[in-house]
Design a protein around this motif. Structure first.
Motif, PDB file in Angstrom:
ATOM      1  N   LEU A  37      -8.386  -5.880   3.477  1.00 55.82           N
ATOM      2  CA  LEU A  37      -9.288  -4.911   3.538  1.00 55.82           C
ATOM      3  C   LEU A  37      -9.266  -4.249   4.998  1.00 55.82           C
ATOM      4  N   GLY A  38      -8.931  -5.043   5.830  1.00 59.34           N
ATOM      5  CA  GLY A  38      -8.858  -4.533   7.385  1.00 59.34           C
ATOM      6  C   GLY A  38      -7.588  -3.113   7.122  1.00 59.34           C
ATOM      7  N   GLU A  39      -6.906  -3.374   6.440  1.00 60.24           N
ATOM      8  CA  GLU A  39      -5.730  -2.251   6.273  1.00 60.24           C
ATOM      9  C   GLU A  39      -6.244  -1.104   5.498  1.00 60.24           C
ATOM     10  N   VAL A  40      -7.028  -1.569   4.382  1.00 55.90           N
ATOM     11  CA  VAL A  40      -7.657  -0.607   3.548  1.00 55.90           C
ATOM     12  C   VAL A  40      -8.411   0.361   4.427  1.00 55.90           C
ATOM     13  N   ILE A  41      -9.510  -0.492   5.440  1.00 59.34           N
ATOM     14  CA  ILE A  41     -10.392   0.421   6.039  1.00 59.34           C
ATOM     15  C   ILE A  41      -9.537   1.448   7.025  1.00 59.34           C
ATOM     16  N   GLU A  42      -8.575   1.066   7.869  1.00 60.77           N
ATOM     17  CA  GLU A  42      -7.564   1.681   8.441  1.00 60.77           C
ATOM     18  C   GLU A  42      -7.311   2.920   7.940  1.00 60.77           C
ATOM     19  N   ALA A  43      -7.020   3.058   6.597  1.00 60.50           N
ATOM     20  CA  ALA A  43      -6.521   4.012   5.998  1.00 60.50           C
ATOM     21  C   ALA A  43      -7.648   5.041   5.579  1.00 60.50           C
ATOM     22  N   LEU A  44      -8.949   4.428   5.466  1.00 67.95           N
ATOM     23  CA  LEU A  44     -10.308   5.298   5.098  1.00 67.95           C
ATOM     24  C   LEU A  44     -10.816   5.937   6.329  1.00 67.95           C
ATOM     25  N   ARG A  45     -10.472   5.368   7.683  1.00 63.21           N
ATOM     26  CA  ARG A  45     -11.253   5.890   8.949  1.00 63.21           C
ATOM     27  C   ARG A  45     -11.063   7.419   8.962  1.00 63.21           C
ATOM     28  N   PRO A  46     -10.000   8.048   8.795  1.00 62.06           N
ATOM     29  CA  PRO A  46      -9.928   9.337   8.942  1.00 62.06           C
ATOM     30  C   PRO A  46     -10.806  10.230   7.975  1.00 62.06           C
ATOM     31  N   MET A  70       0.829  -1.322   0.054  1.00 60.18           N
ATOM     32  CA  MET A  70       0.053  -0.084  -0.127  1.00 60.18           C
ATOM     33  C   MET A  70       0.803   1.264   0.035  1.00 60.18           C
ATOM     34  N   ASP A  71       0.462   2.223  -0.874  1.00 58.72           N
ATOM     35  CA  ASP A  71       1.499   3.474  -0.903  1.00 58.72           C
ATOM     36  C   ASP A  71       0.948   4.234   0.217  1.00 58.72           C
ATOM     37  N   PRO A  72       2.283   4.374   1.090  1.00 65.65           N
ATOM     38  CA  PRO A  72       1.689   5.237   2.424  1.00 65.65           C
ATOM     39  C   PRO A  72       1.802   6.753   2.415  1.00 65.65           C
ATOM     40  N   ILE A 111      -5.944   9.793  -2.586  1.00 67.81           N
ATOM     41  CA  ILE A 111      -6.477   8.593  -2.919  1.00 67.81           C
ATOM     42  C   ILE A 111      -5.735   7.417  -1.770  1.00 67.81           C
ATOM     43  N   ILE A 112      -6.289   6.209  -2.169  1.00 67.73           N
ATOM     44  CA  ILE A 112      -5.781   5.170  -1.357  1.00 67.73           C
ATOM     45  C   ILE A 112      -5.368   3.973  -2.391  1.00 67.73           C
ATOM     46  N   SER A 113      -3.956   3.568  -2.652  1.00 67.65           N
ATOM     47  CA  SER A 113      -3.427   2.894  -3.708  1.00 67.65           C
ATOM     48  C   SER A 113      -3.173   1.651  -2.997  1.00 67.65           C
ATOM     49  N   VAL A 114      -3.691   0.376  -3.304  1.00 64.72           N
ATOM     50  CA  VAL A 114      -3.327  -0.883  -2.887  1.00 64.72           C
ATOM     51  C   VAL A 114      -3.027  -1.956  -3.899  1.00 64.72           C
ATOM     52  N   HIS A 115      -2.113  -2.872  -3.475  1.00 61.19           N
ATOM     53  CA  HIS A 115      -1.859  -3.928  -4.405  1.00 61.19           C
ATOM     54  C   HIS A 115      -1.887  -5.102  -3.390  1.00 61.19           C
ATOM     55  N   ASP A 116      -2.794  -6.055  -3.466  1.00 62.28           N
ATOM     56  CA  ASP A 116      -2.642  -7.246  -2.658  1.00 62.28           C
ATOM     57  C   ASP A 116      -2.563  -6.856  -1.119  1.00 62.28           C
ATOM     58  N   GLN A 117      -3.587  -6.281  -0.498  1.00 61.39           N
ATOM     59  CA  GLN A 117      -3.287  -5.764   0.865  1.00 61.39           C
ATOM     60  C   GLN A 117      -4.835  -6.098   1.338  1.00 61.39           C
ATOM     61  N   ARG A 148      -8.323  -9.797   0.304  1.00 55.90           N
ATOM     62  CA  ARG A 148      -7.320  -9.101  -0.112  1.00 55.90           C
ATOM     63  C   ARG A 148      -7.854  -8.189  -1.384  1.00 55.90           C
ATOM     64  N   ILE A 149      -7.325  -7.045  -1.263  1.00 49.54           N
ATOM     65  CA  ILE A 149      -7.616  -5.958  -2.146  1.00 49.54           C
ATOM     66  C   ILE A 149      -6.744  -5.105  -3.340  1.00 49.54           C
ATOM     67  N   PHE A 150      -7.180  -5.062  -4.319  1.00 49.31           N
ATOM     68  CA  PHE A 150      -6.354  -4.474  -5.237  1.00 49.31           C
ATOM     69  C   PHE A 150      -7.081  -3.355  -5.934  1.00 49.31           C
ATOM     70  N   GLY A 151      -6.548  -1.836  -6.129  1.00 41.88           N
ATOM     71  CA  GLY A 151      -7.045  -1.011  -6.799  1.00 41.88           C
ATOM     72  C   GLY A 151      -6.677   0.495  -6.349  1.00 41.88           C
ATOM     73  N   VAL A 152      -7.300   1.470  -6.828  1.00 43.58           N
ATOM     74  CA  VAL A 152      -7.041   2.687  -6.499  1.00 43.58           C
ATOM     75  C   VAL A 152      -8.479   3.450  -6.058  1.00 43.58           C
TER      76      VAL A 152
END
Length: 330
Positions: A263-272, A246-248, A255-261, A288-292
């Motif tokens: 969903l829990g970690e993606v949601i943590e990035a979305l919370r703020p 995940m691009d930190p 944006i949130i940019s993820v490659h094989d991350q 597992r999530i892929f996408g921008v």
């Protein structure tokens, strides 16, 4: 959010699932009357939902089989006044609940723990700030910093959230004051121009986008990160990250940019960027999530995840979002 509130929300999710058993209903009653603070937490949910649900409550009154969902009935009904409830809810609890509700709503917009900070951002806000030396910092959503520049040091104390620092070399070569970002776990000293620091729970993430930085923790360990590298700092050690999925620093571009991350970690990035509370089941968190995804449209992002992954979302207005495995994906 305290443990009693978390338990109350968990009971809300269970009771409104449409699949609640008689054993679970009885367990809820036991929990509710086990302690006055449990009844207080449940009453707070009643107050909060009755104010925020609006027309959304009508849509949630029925589950998939057409039956009325017990949880919404309980939450939208007046607080019961049986003898034992009166004992629990009497003595000014209504005022306490109203005060707690207001405080909770404010905290979801701007963290109450950061109100005294020199600079702070609320939910879904980012802020660019020019420092006294001409350097700049960009604060992520729900972030806060204190700034302490003196004759010997340029110090930015990251209290919460994340920042991107763009550091300028000082024109006065005689002074050459170090530029340092201080987190709860250690220090990040600029050896170049551009880097990100994120204060997480019990640890700090550092990512370098230009040149390099030196990390140091109180136990004495130091480590130099170069352009494109990342590392975690905690109380005991500095741990370089070998593979970045995940691009930190993608939040800088909104944006949130993820490659094989996960969903829990993606949601943590979305919370703020989401004013309401997001709860995710352990099973859904492993998907597992892929996408921008765009941070400017968190609801659309959640819908995109539902459309493309085996998960489902239940929402109580804009206040509470629950992400679970879909029936077909479980």
């Amino acid at each position: 959010m305290d443990r009693n509130t978390e338990q109350a929300i968990d009971w809300l999710i269970t009771l409104d699932s449409g699949r609640v058993s008689e054993t679970e209903r009885q367990a809820f009653e036991v929990w509710l009357h086990q302690s006055p603070v449990h009844a207080q937490a449940w009453a707070l949910l009643q107050q909060r939902l009755s104010r925020s649900m609006g027309t959304a409550s009508t849509q949630l009154r029925r589950d998939g089989s057409g039956n009325t969902a017990l949880g919404i009935q309980a939450l939208l009904a007046p607080i019961p006044t049986t003898a034992r409830r009166r004992k629990v809810l009497g003595g000014g609890l209504a005022a306490l609940v109203a005060s707690a509700t207001a405080g909770w709503m404010v905290h979801r917009q701007t963290p109450l723990t950061t109100l005294a900070a020199d600079l702070r951002t609320g939910t879904a806000q980012r802020m660019n700030h020019r420092l006294p030396d001409g350097s700049e910092i960009l604060l992520d959503a729900r972030s806060a910093v204190d700034i302490a520049f003196n004759d010997a040091l340029r110090l930015v104390h990251l209290r919460e959230g994340a920042l991107m620092a763009h550091v300028l070399a000082e024109a006065d070569s005689v002074r050459l004051r170090p530029f340092v970002v201080q987190s709860a776990q250690g220090q990040v000293q600029a050896l170049g121009t551009r880097f990100m620091v994120r204060q997480a729970q019990g640890r700090t993430l550092v990512h370098v986008t230009e040149h390099s930085v030196r990390l140091s923790i109180p136990k004495g360990q130091q480590h130099t990160l170069h352009e494109g590298q990342s590392a975690w700092m905690d109380a005991d050690q500095i741990t370089p990250i070998e593979t970045e999925r995940m691009d930190p620093a993608a939040w800088v571009d909104g944006i949130i940019s993820v490659h094989d991350q996960s969903l829990g970690e993606v949601i943590e990035a979305l919370r703020p960027y989401q004013a309401g509370i997001i709860r995710i089941s352990p099973q859904a968190a492993q998907v597992r999530i892929f996408g921008v995804f765009s941070l400017a449209q968190p609801q659309q992002m959640l819908q995109d995840l539902v459309n493309t992954h085996p998960v489902q979302i239940r929402q109580w207005g804009s206040w509470l979002t629950v992400i679970e495995m879909s029936k077909s994906g479980s």
